[in-house]
Structures are given as structure tokens and as C-alpha cells.
Design a protein around this motif. Structure first.
Motif, PDB file in Angstrom:
ATOM      1  N   SER A 143       0.829  -1.202   0.000  1.00 57.85           N
ATOM      2  CA  SER A 143       0.000   0.000   0.000  1.00 57.85           C
ATOM      3  C   SER A 143       0.863   1.252   0.000  1.00 57.85           C
ATOM      4  N   GLN A 144       1.934   1.241   0.781  1.00 56.39           N
ATOM      5  CA  GLN A 144       2.848   2.378   0.808  1.00 56.39           C
ATOM      6  C   GLN A 144       3.532   2.563  -0.545  1.00 56.39           C
ATOM      7  N   LEU A 145       3.963   1.458  -1.135  1.00 54.09           N
ATOM      8  CA  LEU A 145       4.705   1.531  -2.394  1.00 54.09           C
ATOM      9  C   LEU A 145       3.826   1.976  -3.556  1.00 54.09           C
ATOM     10  N   THR A 146       2.586   1.522  -3.582  1.00 55.31           N
ATOM     11  CA  THR A 146       1.692   1.806  -4.709  1.00 55.31           C
ATOM     12  C   THR A 146       0.886   3.082  -4.532  1.00 55.31           C
ATOM     13  N   ASP A 147       0.808   3.573  -3.299  1.00 51.59           N
ATOM     14  CA  ASP A 147      -0.072   4.696  -2.961  1.00 51.59           C
ATOM     15  C   ASP A 147      -1.512   4.351  -3.328  1.00 51.59           C
TER      16      ASP A 147
ATOM     17  N   ALA B 117       6.710  -7.506  -1.051  1.00 52.24           N
ATOM     18  CA  ALA B 117       5.918  -6.365  -1.505  1.00 52.24           C
ATOM     19  C   ALA B 117       6.612  -5.633  -2.642  1.00 52.24           C
ATOM     20  N   GLN B 118       7.929  -5.480  -2.542  1.00 52.82           N
ATOM     21  CA  GLN B 118       8.676  -4.805  -3.598  1.00 52.82           C
ATOM     22  C   GLN B 118       8.599  -5.580  -4.906  1.00 52.82           C
TER      23      GLN B 118
ATOM     24  N   GLN C 172       6.897  -4.256  -8.326  1.00 49.75           N
ATOM     25  CA  GLN C 172       7.610  -4.243  -9.595  1.00 49.75           C
ATOM     26  C   GLN C 172       6.796  -4.952 -10.693  1.00 49.75           C
ATOM     27  N   ALA C 173       6.186  -6.085 -10.332  1.00 54.45           N
ATOM     28  CA  ALA C 173       5.381  -6.807 -11.309  1.00 54.45           C
ATOM     29  C   ALA C 173       4.187  -5.989 -11.763  1.00 54.45           C
TER      30      ALA C 173
ATOM     31  N   GLY D  92       1.861  -2.662 -16.262  1.00 58.94           N
ATOM     32  CA  GLY D  92       1.131  -1.462 -16.639  1.00 58.94           C
ATOM     33  C   GLY D  92       0.051  -1.034 -15.673  1.00 58.94           C
ATOM     34  N   ALA D  93      -0.045  -1.708 -14.514  1.00 59.92           N
ATOM     35  CA  ALA D  93      -1.085  -1.338 -13.548  1.00 59.92           C
ATOM     36  C   ALA D  93      -0.750  -0.045 -12.825  1.00 59.92           C
ATOM     37  N   LEU D  94       0.537   0.270 -12.719  1.00 59.22           N
ATOM     38  CA  LEU D  94       0.977   1.454 -11.994  1.00 59.22           C
ATOM     39  C   LEU D  94       1.841   2.342 -12.884  1.00 59.22           C
TER      40      LEU D  94
END
Length: 200
Positions: free
Chosen positions: A56-60, A187-188, A192-193, A198-200
Motif C-alpha cells: 500500500s505504501q509503495l503503490t499509494d 511487496a517490492q 515491480q510486477a 502497466g497497472a501502476l
């Protein structure tokens, strides 16, 4: 640790390169459902440091942790419909089946249960990211049924990240669970995946 994580993330480039595996971009208000067992709960670390919290932190993005320690895939299949209705996610991360494998359950039954979960999500137009779970052998790769399911359903598939992490004693809290560093690396890798797809 940084060197190991970098190597693990590099291996992900092989997993999401096919156009059939691309995901639609997730908007800022998108909700991700992380569904699984004790690895989703984060046994071995705190709730604030489990992989959904770090993701959640990584993706916002909002990542809902829906894990039950000790849950077999048959129970997960019973639980998933209610969770999809409750959360109404834009993406499902499916990391399940470890307890079936540890208890020497039927691989065919596990595959059928996971396939039913995937079909359920896809019937609701919820894309699925599948995380492979290693076989019950020392230094094992993901059980083959995971890659077969991913290919059959054109899923973004994170094949050996979890297996790689569980090979590293510095990443584990016990024989089958990660520690804080391990969950962060998981999580990292998932982050990355999602970026590669293309999701992020």
C-alpha cells in the motif's frame, strides 16, 4: 539484503513481458485485495509491516489484507465470494495454497480450488495476479500447477519470488514464514510486477 532484492526484482522482468499479461492502469482510488493465508497475515512480523501494508505504501493505493492463518484452499474458496462482495476490489492478488502443500494435500484439489477462485474473480471482471508457492522440498521452485493456471487464464504470474525469499535464512522468521525484511522484499517484487504489467 539490497543485493538480494535487486536480483529478485530483476528476475521479475521475465514474468510480465507478454502483451496478454498486461493490466489496466489502477486509478488513485483503486482498491487491491490481497487474499491468502498466513503469508498475507504477515506471521513473523507486525501487521504494519506485512506485505499488503508495505505494498500500500509503495503503490499509494489501498491494499486490503485478507489472510487467515492455517487456511487451506477449500476454506479460502468458501471465503472469497464474501470478500469480493465486501471489498469490491479493482485487482486481486492471490497468494494461497501453502497449507495444502505443507499438509501433503491433493495437488489436483488445490489446482481446482485456485482455478475456482480465479474464475470467480474474472467473472466479476476483477483481474488476478497469481503468486507462486513453492513445493514442499528443500530449495524448491513454485509448484508447477501455478504456472499452468497462470498460462491457462492469461494471468500476471510472479513465479519464483516467494521461493527465492524462502531460500534465504536472512529473510525468514521460521521455516515457512518471512520476517520484516522478507515481507518488504515480497511487496517490492509484487510492486515491480504491477509496474511491469502497466497497472501502476
Amino acid at each position: 539484503m539490497k543485493r538480494f532484492v535487486a536480483l529478485a526484482l530483476m528476475s521479475l522482468s521475465l514474468l510480465t513481458g507478454c502483451s496478454s499479461d498486461q493490466l489496466d492502469p489502477l486509478g488513485r482510488n483503486a482498491v487491491i485485495l490481497a487474499f491468502g493465508d498466513s503469508l498475507t497475515v504477515g506471521v513473523g512480523t507486525s501487521e504494519q509491516q506485512n506485505y499488503p501494508a508495505v505494498l500500500s505504501q509503495l503503490t499509494d493505493r489501498q491494499v486490503i489484507a485478507s489472510g487467515v492463518s492455517g487456511e487451506a484452499s477449500s476454506k479460502g474458496l468458501q471465503r472469497l465470494p464474501g470478500e469480493l462482495e465486501r471489498v469490491r476490489p479493482d485487482l486481486l492478488i492471490l497468494l494461497h495454497g501453502g497449507n495444502d502443500i505443507l499438509r501433503n494435500g491433493s495437488a489436483q484439489t488445490l489446482e481446482q480450488n485456485l482455478e475456482a477462485m480465479i474464475n470467480l474473480a474474472q467473472s466479476k471482471d476483477i483481474p488476478v495476479v497469481l503468486v507462486g508457492v513453492p513445493e514442499k522440498r528443500l530449495f524448491s521452485d513454485a509448484a508447477p500447477l501455478y504456472s499452468e493456471l497462470a498460462e491457462r487464464h492469461d494471468l500476471v504470474f510472479i513465479e519464483d519470488l516467494l521461493a527465492d525469499l524462502l531460500r534465504e535464512s536472512s529473510m525468514k522468521s521460521d521455516a515457512v514464514h518471512l520476517n520484516e525484511q522478507g515481507y518488504r522484499a515480497l511487496a517490492q517484487g509484487i510492486h515491480q510486477a504491477l509496474q511491469d504489467a502497466g497497472a501502476l
